[in-house]
Design an enzyme around this catalytic site. Structure first.
Site, PDB file in Angstrom:
ATOM      1  N   ARG A  66       0.825  -1.215   0.000  1.00  0.00           N
ATOM      2  CA  ARG A  66       0.000   0.000   0.000  1.00  0.00           C
ATOM      3  C   ARG A  66       0.864   1.272   0.000  1.00  0.00           C
ATOM      4  O   ARG A  66       0.596   2.200  -0.761  1.00  0.00           O
ATOM      5  CB  ARG A  66      -0.984  -0.018   1.165  1.00  0.00           C
ATOM      6  CG  ARG A  66      -2.148  -0.987   0.945  1.00  0.00           C
ATOM      7  CD  ARG A  66      -3.001  -1.109   2.181  1.00  0.00           C
ATOM      8  NE  ARG A  66      -2.198  -1.555   3.319  1.00  0.00           N
ATOM      9  CZ  ARG A  66      -2.623  -1.552   4.568  1.00  0.00           C
ATOM     10  NH1 ARG A  66      -3.824  -1.057   4.869  1.00  0.00           N
ATOM     11  NH2 ARG A  66      -1.855  -2.000   5.533  1.00  0.00           N
TER      12      ARG A  66
ATOM     13  N   ASN B   2      -6.560  -2.624   1.840  1.00  0.00           N
ATOM     14  CA  ASN B   2      -6.464  -4.081   1.934  1.00  0.00           C
ATOM     15  C   ASN B   2      -7.825  -4.632   2.284  1.00  0.00           C
ATOM     16  O   ASN B   2      -8.484  -4.103   3.178  1.00  0.00           O
ATOM     17  CB  ASN B   2      -5.554  -4.471   3.107  1.00  0.00           C
ATOM     18  CG  ASN B   2      -4.093  -4.463   2.722  1.00  0.00           C
ATOM     19  OD1 ASN B   2      -3.737  -4.336   1.562  1.00  0.00           O
ATOM     20  ND2 ASN B   2      -3.236  -4.604   3.730  1.00  0.00           N
TER      21      ASN B   2
END
Ligand code: ZN
Ligand code: ZN
Ligand code: FE
Length: 753
Positions: free
Chosen positions: A18, A36
């Site tokens: 990320r 996520n």
């Protein structure tokens, strides 16, 4: 301005994914978000058409080292009023799961920080987005700190700032910690009355270095469990360690200071260096060049080497004078590696110099992975664990959802199926050992929770007494039982996604056949659904049943008796003279009256027998020692002719081979006999394959089974088959031994349903 919904699957959580996306977005001026979920990484991205295109291309091209992207899906979306790019909170959206990253060795940047970052000077558990523990600390998905054993440690304000700063390498690094807020190491030592402890890292390192230089042994908590360590150049220390571990003959793994030092001790090439230095940091078995203490390798001319993978290892080597440490699993004999600090203390208190713990829990116990380097062929996995598990094996166009494959017995490993992914457990040891069986049960529970797995169909070995079979039965769900060697072959078919018919050569120590006899030298004609047994070695009785594993002289007698009957006493065979006559007669009676003497076609047992006849030992001190010693003495010089053998009705008899070995014993050196014997098996393998190709037109060959951990046998048969224009497939992701059985079981079960 256009927008896209992007879904990225693969190993994309816990690898700095990320933050990577975040930085990529700001680079390409993309607005939106990334998050996520339990099944994937989702991105909403909007921007100018050209930059969005570059952004999507860079996702695959520039992904972090430990990331392993399997798919990137993009869908057109409606632009929204975003003027920033943000990382959103993780979400649970279904029962599907994303891949969990294996544990990752400390990275170069963190090693630099270890010397320069004020709050992490010598912090022995330093990590970042790109490195550190993963599988070993995760309890649940998504991979967020509260779902790991880092949840007990509250971040200090400095770590918090790093964690929330997108420009920082520790942005959303879940195990982020420092000297003031993270887990700590503690050294426990003891005098007669009490335990003495310190958690001053400098002190710990100094005491360890001083102790190790004097030949002392320490227990050190590593990523997946405890290791026992000592100076690998100090014979006294190493033989003491052998006594403590009650491990008589099996070589120890050695951690070297760095690759330059290792190069003095072993023969390396670029391929080996790359595997050793990868973020997975397995033990790699390579030819040794310079000797360490003799009790390390126990007469073998190879060394199981690994490089430091935890920050603590690097710190320790800075203080050590020796360049090489024995680094062996902290367990007793063949039990699971110890992970619990109190068990470590009670097991080794006063037996060793000290126990070095850290106060973060190991959630998933995991041993080191072991790979055998092969000079003229593909490398062979011996044990698949740290750094590799739980990466799945993906088979396109298949659905394994809900299938549980129980594996075998000696090298316990199970598998679970999630969509088109097969997730193999880590190496769990010999399930005959109760502690290992408990480890198996516990790991199954962990996998069910972590991967949201609900078994609907079980698949096990045919063997009714395997603990894995019993475990599968008690799940109370439909059960398929598959033949052991069919599973071996199918495991390689699964790795390569093979759906059509192959010649499967599955040679190993033992596996129950469909005729209730013990198989182990199988030439199967296989599809993922069915198999036909085309050829095998002739049956030999195994007097004493399972006892032949520890007492291979029984097998040797059985071979001699099968071929020569009572005349075996007229032959001047060295090992027979060393055994008491009464013992031998008991064996012969057992064979003649068929008392506990199952019939076996096992290749492993044949190796045992030849090794005994060559005088390489009567009782092995570890599994497969005698076949390994037979391989080890095999001459490197050009070959004589292989020995004669006979094939009748596709049954291969080695009567003539034994006759010639016996004659040769008086004439030539054992290393030539060993070579001729190996070449005989290669020739037999080749002849049967050519026969099958001639009769059935099949040209794909699979080599599998524990016997193919024998490098000489493997590379010679492999290369000769290729020279004869066969298409040869072997294992690249899993071991050829029973650690791969669960994968094959899974493939067969999904084919039959
Ligand atoms: Zn790092
Ligand atoms: Zn901190
Ligand atoms: Fe097997």
């Amino acid at each position: 301005m256009i927008a896209r919904n992007i879904t990225v699957r693969g190993v994309v959580q816990g690898v700095g994914f990320r933050p990577f996306i975040y930085r990529l977005a700001s680079q390409h001026r993309i607005k939106g978000w990334v998050k996520n979920t339990n099944e994937a990484v989702h991105i909403f991205a909007q921007g100018e058409e050209k930059s969005l295109k570059l952004f999507i291309e860079d996702i695959a091209a520039k992904a972090p080292q430990a990331a392993n992207i399997t798919t990137i899906e993009t869908a057109i979306a409606k632009p929204e009023p975003f003027d920033t790019f943000e990382i959103q909170n993780s979400e649970n959206v279904s029962e599907a799961v994303t891949q969990v990253s294996p544990d990752i060795a400390v990275c170069e940047d963190c090693l630099y920080d270890l010397e320069h970052q004020p709050h992490r000077i010598n912090y022995p558990l330093i990590n970042c987005c790109h490195c550190g523990p993963r599988f070993s600390i995760i309890e649940n998905l998504p991979y967020d700190r509260p779902n790991t054993s880092m949840k007990e440690f509250e971040m200090c304000s400095i770590c918090q700032n790093e964690y929330h700063n997108p420009a920082n390498r520790r942005f959303h690094a879940q195990p982020v910690a420092c000297n003031s807020c993270g887990p700590r190491y503690t050294l426990f030592q003891w005098n007669d009355e009490q335990t003495i402890q310190t958690d001053d890292i400098e002190m710990i390192l100094k005491i360890m270095a001083a102790g190790i230089s004097k030949g002392k042994i320490f227990a050190l908590k590593s990523t997946g469990g405890y290791n026992l360590i000592c100076d690998a150049t100090n014979e006294n220390a190493v033989s003491n360690l052998r006594n403590i571990k009650r491990r008589e003959g099996k070589p120890f793994a050695v951690m070297f200071r760095n690759i330059e030092v290792l190069e003095e001790y072993a023969y390396l090439n670029e391929n080996v260096k790359q595997v050793l230095g990868s973020f997975r940091r397995p033990i790699v078995i390579i030819p040794s060049k310079k000797a360490l203490a003799s009790s390390v390798s126990m007469g073998f001319d190879t060394i199981g080497a690994l490089l430091p993978y935890m920050p603590f290892h690097y710190l320790l080597f800075k203080h050590l004078s020796t360049d090489a440490l024995v680094m062996t699993s902290g367990n007793l004999h063949d039990e699971p590696i110890i992970i619990d600090d109190s068990v470590a203390l009670s097991s080794w208190r006063q037996k060793i110099e000290g126990v070095v713990a850290y106060n973060r829990k190991i959630v998933n116990r995991i041993d080191d992975s072991v790979i055998m380097h092969v000079e003229n062929g593909p490398d062979i996995f011996i044990r698949r664990a740290r750094g590799y598990v739980p990466e799945p094996i993906i088979v396109e166009n298949r659905n394994f959802e809900g299938i549980f494959a129980a594996g075998a017995e000696l090298t316990g490993t199970f598998a679970i199926g999630k969509a088109n992914e097969i997730i193999l457990s880590q190496y769990l040891g010999d399930l005959k050992n109760y502690e290992n069986y408990l480890f198996y049960c516990q790991t199954f529970e962990n996998f069910c929770r972590l991967f949201r797995f609900k078994p609907k169909l079980a698949v096990s070995d045919l063997h009714p007494d395997y603990h894995s079979t019993l475990f599968a039965k008690q799940l109370g769900i439909p059960l398929i039982q598959v033949q052991h060697h069919h599973a071996h072959v199918a495991s390689a078919m699964a790795e390569h996604g093979i759906e059509d018919t192959v010649i499967g050569i599955a040679w190993d120590g033992t596996g129950l056949g469909t005729d209730e006899k013990i198989w182990g030298s199988e030439f199967l004609i296989c599809t993922p659904q069915h198999f036909e047994r085309f050829a095998h070695f002739e049956y030999i009785p195994l007097p004493g049943g399972d006892r032949v594993v520890d007492e291979p002289w029984r097998t040797a007698i059985a071979y001699c008796y099968t071929f020569w009957k009572e005349k075996l006493f007229d032959k001047d065979i060295e090992f027979i003279k060393t055994l008491e006559r009464s013992k031998i007669f008991n064996i012969l009676t057992a064979i003649n009256k068929n008392i506990n003497s199952p019939q076996s076609s096992s290749a492993g047992r044949l190796f045992d027998a030849v090794a005994v006849i060559l005088g390489l030992g009567l009782r092995p001190t570890f599994h497969a020692e005698l076949p390994m010693r037979l391989e080890a003495i095999t001459s490197k010089l050009p070959s004589f002719e292989p020995y004669p053998f006979e094939i009748n009705n596709n049954i291969i008899s080695f009567a003539a081979t034994f006759e010639e070995i016996f004659n040769d014993l008086k004439k030539i050196d054992k290393d030539y006999i060993a070579k001729k014997f190996h070449d005989t098996l290669v020739k037999a393998g080749l002849e049967i394959c050519e026969k099958i190709r001639y009769e059935k037109g099949i040209e794909k060959v699979i080599l599998t089974g524990g016997t193919f951990q024998n490098k000489y046998l493997f590379t010679n048969l492999f290369n000769k088959l290729i020279a004869k224009k066969f298409k040869v497939y072997t294992h690249t992701k899993i071991p050829p031994n029973d650690g791969g059985i669960a994968l094959g079981q899974m493939y067969i079960a999904s084919s039959q349903h």
